[in-house]
Design a protein around this motif. Structure first.
Motif, PDB file in Angstrom:
ATOM      1  N   ARG A 166      37.538  26.132  26.512  1.00 23.75           N
ATOM      2  CA  ARG A 166      38.903  26.457  26.951  1.00 23.75           C
ATOM      3  C   ARG A 166      39.953  25.761  26.091  1.00 23.75           C
ATOM      4  O   ARG A 166      40.998  26.323  25.771  1.00 23.75           O
ATOM      5  N   TYR A 167      39.655  24.522  25.701  1.00 26.25           N
ATOM      6  CA  TYR A 167      40.594  23.759  24.880  1.00 26.25           C
ATOM      7  C   TYR A 167      40.299  23.882  23.386  1.00 26.25           C
ATOM      8  O   TYR A 167      40.989  23.284  22.563  1.00 26.25           O
ATOM      9  N   LYS A 168      39.255  24.649  23.032  1.00 26.96           N
ATOM     10  CA  LYS A 168      38.886  24.909  21.634  1.00 26.96           C
ATOM     11  C   LYS A 168      38.659  23.629  20.836  1.00 26.96           C
ATOM     12  O   LYS A 168      38.894  23.572  19.631  1.00 26.96           O
ATOM     13  N   GLY A 169      38.209  22.576  21.549  1.00 23.49           N
ATOM     14  CA  GLY A 169      37.920  21.316  20.882  1.00 23.49           C
ATOM     15  C   GLY A 169      39.147  20.500  20.529  1.00 23.49           C
ATOM     16  O   GLY A 169      39.049  19.506  19.800  1.00 23.49           O
ATOM     17  N   LEU A 170      40.317  20.895  21.031  1.00 28.50           N
ATOM     18  CA  LEU A 170      41.555  20.182  20.725  1.00 28.50           C
ATOM     19  C   LEU A 170      41.391  18.683  20.972  1.00 28.50           C
ATOM     20  O   LEU A 170      40.990  18.268  22.068  1.00 28.50           O
ATOM     21  N   VAL A 171      41.663  17.875  19.971  1.00 32.27           N
ATOM     22  CA  VAL A 171      41.440  16.435  20.079  1.00 32.27           C
ATOM     23  C   VAL A 171      42.186  15.848  21.283  1.00 32.27           C
ATOM     24  O   VAL A 171      43.383  16.080  21.457  1.00 32.27           O
ATOM     25  N   GLY A 172      41.450  15.113  22.110  1.00 28.05           N
ATOM     26  CA  GLY A 172      42.037  14.459  23.268  1.00 28.05           C
ATOM     27  C   GLY A 172      41.923  15.218  24.569  1.00 28.05           C
ATOM     28  O   GLY A 172      42.297  14.702  25.630  1.00 28.05           O
ATOM     29  N   TRP A 173      41.349  16.437  24.550  1.00 30.25           N
ATOM     30  CA  TRP A 173      41.291  17.237  25.777  1.00 30.25           C
ATOM     31  C   TRP A 173      40.496  16.542  26.880  1.00 30.25           C
ATOM     32  O   TRP A 173      40.763  16.733  28.075  1.00 30.25           O
ATOM     33  N   GLN A 174      39.532  15.726  26.499  1.00 37.34           N
ATOM     34  CA  GLN A 174      38.662  15.077  27.490  1.00 37.34           C
ATOM     35  C   GLN A 174      39.436  14.170  28.446  1.00 37.34           C
ATOM     36  O   GLN A 174      38.992  13.923  29.568  1.00 37.34           O
ATOM     37  N   LYS A 175      40.591  13.665  28.018  1.00 36.09           N
ATOM     38  CA  LYS A 175      41.367  12.737  28.847  1.00 36.09           C
ATOM     39  C   LYS A 175      41.833  13.392  30.141  1.00 36.09           C
ATOM     40  O   LYS A 175      42.126  12.694  31.122  1.00 36.09           O
ATOM     41  N   ARG A 176      41.881  14.723  30.158  1.00 35.49           N
ATOM     42  CA  ARG A 176      42.257  15.433  31.385  1.00 35.49           C
ATOM     43  C   ARG A 176      41.175  15.303  32.450  1.00 35.49           C
ATOM     44  O   ARG A 176      41.421  15.612  33.626  1.00 35.49           O
ATOM     45  N   PHE A 177      39.996  14.845  32.038  1.00 35.82           N
ATOM     46  CA  PHE A 177      38.859  14.794  32.963  1.00 35.82           C
ATOM     47  C   PHE A 177      38.317  13.381  33.153  1.00 35.82           C
ATOM     48  O   PHE A 177      37.188  13.207  33.596  1.00 35.82           O
ATOM     49  N   PHE A 178      39.132  12.377  32.819  1.00 34.45           N
ATOM     50  CA  PHE A 178      38.767  11.010  33.163  1.00 34.45           C
ATOM     51  C   PHE A 178      38.688  10.902  34.679  1.00 34.45           C
ATOM     52  O   PHE A 178      39.566  11.434  35.389  1.00 34.45           O
ATOM     53  N   LYS A 179      37.668  10.243  35.190  1.00 35.23           N
ATOM     54  CA  LYS A 179      37.570  10.059  36.634  1.00 35.23           C
ATOM     55  C   LYS A 179      38.744   9.222  37.119  1.00 35.23           C
ATOM     56  O   LYS A 179      39.062   8.192  36.528  1.00 35.23           O
ATOM     57  N   GLY A 180      39.374   9.694  38.175  1.00 31.77           N
ATOM     58  CA  GLY A 180      40.534   8.979  38.691  1.00 31.77           C
ATOM     59  C   GLY A 180      41.725   9.898  38.811  1.00 31.77           C
ATOM     60  O   GLY A 180      41.583  11.110  38.998  1.00 31.77           O
ATOM     61  N   ALA A 181      42.918   9.350  38.687  1.00 32.11           N
ATOM     62  CA  ALA A 181      44.152  10.117  38.875  1.00 32.11           C
ATOM     63  C   ALA A 181      44.226  11.279  37.895  1.00 32.11           C
ATOM     64  O   ALA A 181      43.931  11.145  36.712  1.00 32.11           O
ATOM     65  N   LYS A 182      44.596  12.425  38.430  1.00 28.40           N
ATOM     66  CA  LYS A 182      44.834  13.650  37.657  1.00 28.40           C
ATOM     67  C   LYS A 182      43.568  14.216  37.014  1.00 28.40           C
ATOM     68  O   LYS A 182      43.658  15.099  36.162  1.00 28.40           O
ATOM     69  N   ALA A 183      42.419  13.712  37.382  1.00 27.91           N
ATOM     70  CA  ALA A 183      41.177  14.226  36.799  1.00 27.91           C
ATOM     71  C   ALA A 183      41.045  15.716  37.061  1.00 27.91           C
ATOM     72  O   ALA A 183      41.192  16.187  38.185  1.00 27.91           O
ATOM     73  N   GLY A 184      40.782  16.468  36.009  1.00 28.54           N
ATOM     74  CA  GLY A 184      40.553  17.903  36.141  1.00 28.54           C
ATOM     75  C   GLY A 184      41.808  18.740  36.189  1.00 28.54           C
ATOM     76  O   GLY A 184      41.742  19.959  36.302  1.00 28.54           O
ATOM     77  N   VAL A 185      42.987  18.119  36.063  1.00 26.37           N
ATOM     78  CA  VAL A 185      44.230  18.878  36.073  1.00 26.37           C
ATOM     79  C   VAL A 185      44.415  19.530  34.705  1.00 26.37           C
ATOM     80  O   VAL A 185      44.398  18.856  33.679  1.00 26.37           O
ATOM     81  N   GLU A 186      44.578  20.826  34.693  1.00 32.88           N
ATOM     82  CA  GLU A 186      44.706  21.549  33.426  1.00 32.88           C
ATOM     83  C   GLU A 186      45.972  21.149  32.688  1.00 32.88           C
ATOM     84  O   GLU A 186      47.035  21.006  33.283  1.00 32.88           O
ATOM     85  N   ASP A 187      45.836  20.943  31.396  1.00 30.62           N
ATOM     86  CA  ASP A 187      46.997  20.737  30.534  1.00 30.62           C
ATOM     87  C   ASP A 187      47.456  22.128  30.116  1.00 30.62           C
ATOM     88  O   ASP A 187      47.016  22.676  29.105  1.00 30.62           O
ATOM     89  N   ALA A 188      48.346  22.715  30.919  1.00 32.13           N
ATOM     90  CA  ALA A 188      48.748  24.111  30.732  1.00 32.13           C
ATOM     91  C   ALA A 188      49.365  24.349  29.359  1.00 32.13           C
ATOM     92  O   ALA A 188      49.133  25.387  28.736  1.00 32.13           O
ATOM     93  N   SER A 189      50.142  23.391  28.867  1.00 35.16           N
ATOM     94  CA  SER A 189      50.786  23.570  27.563  1.00 35.16           C
ATOM     95  C   SER A 189      49.750  23.618  26.439  1.00 35.16           C
ATOM     96  O   SER A 189      49.873  24.418  25.507  1.00 35.16           O
ATOM     97  N   ALA A 190      48.711  22.760  26.544  1.00 40.79           N
ATOM     98  CA  ALA A 190      47.668  22.753  25.522  1.00 40.79           C
ATOM     99  C   ALA A 190      46.865  24.046  25.558  1.00 40.79           C
ATOM    100  O   ALA A 190      46.554  24.639  24.512  1.00 40.79           O
ATOM    101  N   VAL A 191      46.526  24.500  26.759  1.00 33.56           N
ATOM    102  CA  VAL A 191      45.773  25.753  26.899  1.00 33.56           C
ATOM    103  C   VAL A 191      46.584  26.912  26.337  1.00 33.56           C
ATOM    104  O   VAL A 191      46.063  27.781  25.630  1.00 33.56           O
ATOM    105  N   ARG A 193      48.938  26.762  24.030  1.00 35.57           N
ATOM    106  CA  ARG A 193      48.987  26.652  22.563  1.00 35.57           C
ATOM    107  C   ARG A 193      47.701  27.189  21.942  1.00 35.57           C
ATOM    108  O   ARG A 193      47.731  27.827  20.890  1.00 35.57           O
ATOM    109  N   MET A 194      46.568  26.977  22.596  1.00 35.80           N
ATOM    110  CA  MET A 194      45.311  27.501  22.090  1.00 35.80           C
ATOM    111  C   MET A 194      45.277  29.029  22.196  1.00 35.80           C
ATOM    112  O   MET A 194      44.763  29.710  21.307  1.00 35.80           O
TER     113      MET A 194
END
Length: 202
Positions: A166-191, A193-194
């Motif tokens: 979904r993020y096409k390997g965009l560097v840093g996308w994994q940070k959206r899925f760090f366990k804790g606050a905001k985990a799994g929240v889509e970065d709509a702007s990054a998606v 742009r892809m």
């Protein structure tokens, strides 16, 4: 999205950027391991890691490596240098034991006591796996050696490949899925742009 569809999209991105003058790219895709070969590898693990008992490969790993053998994709947009995508999915054999580790006399049992690189971003950053001796639970951990950072991700290996697509390997996308606050929240702007960068994917 199904994992096979996710891998197809990653391959489509690789083939697109490879043929497009607006990108710099490194792209390699490796053959899928056959089910019989995966069974053979499972037997090798049982022989070389006796403490694992009648080891069974986790279902999520069978699903991942039933969709991709291994994959390397590094793209840079010449029009917007801040847009960079990087992924290097390690093959299943290297996941358990690299050639270098084998040459040093490390057994699979030794190797599996360590965090195993699964997706290598660069020399200092990777997503690693904690491989279980039994059961299907596989933990993914984002590692940044320079920042001395190790953070668990709220994704299993199959989900990881889907989100990678979904993020096409965009560097840093994994940070959206760090366990804790905001985990799994889509970065709509990054998606978005892809989507704009790769409109042929819909």
């Amino acid at each position: 999205m199904h994992i096979k569809k996710a891998v197809e999209e990653l391959l489509a991105v690789g083939n697109h950027v490879k043929a497009h003058p607006d990108f710099e790219v490194i792209f390699e895709a490796f053959p899928i391991m056959r089910a019989s070969d995966m069974d053979d590898w499972q037997e090798v693990i049982r022989e070389e890691a006796p403490s694992f008992g009648e080891y069974v490969l986790p279902a999520s790993l069978k699903e991942v490596y039933g969709a991709t053998g291994a994959l390397r994709l590094h793209w840079v947009s010449k029009k917007s240098r801040d847009l960079i995508g990087v992924t290097k999915i390690v093959g299943i054999v290297g996941l358990f034991q690299t050639d270098e580790e084998s040459s040093k006399g490390m057994t699979i049992e030794d190797c599996c006591k360590q965090l195993r690189p699964f997706d290598v971003i660069d020399e200092r950053r990777f997503v690693g796996m904690r491989l279980p001796q039994q059961g299907d639970e596989v933990d993914l951990v984002y590692v940044d050696k320079k920042q001395r950072l190790e953070v668990e991700l709220s994704l299993n290996p199959v989900q990881y490949i889907v989100e990678l697509s979904r993020y096409k390997g965009l560097v840093g996308w994994q940070k959206r899925f760090f366990k804790g606050a905001k985990a799994g929240v889509e970065d709509a702007s990054a998606v978005e742009r892809m989507r704009q960068l790769f409109p042929f994917l819909g």
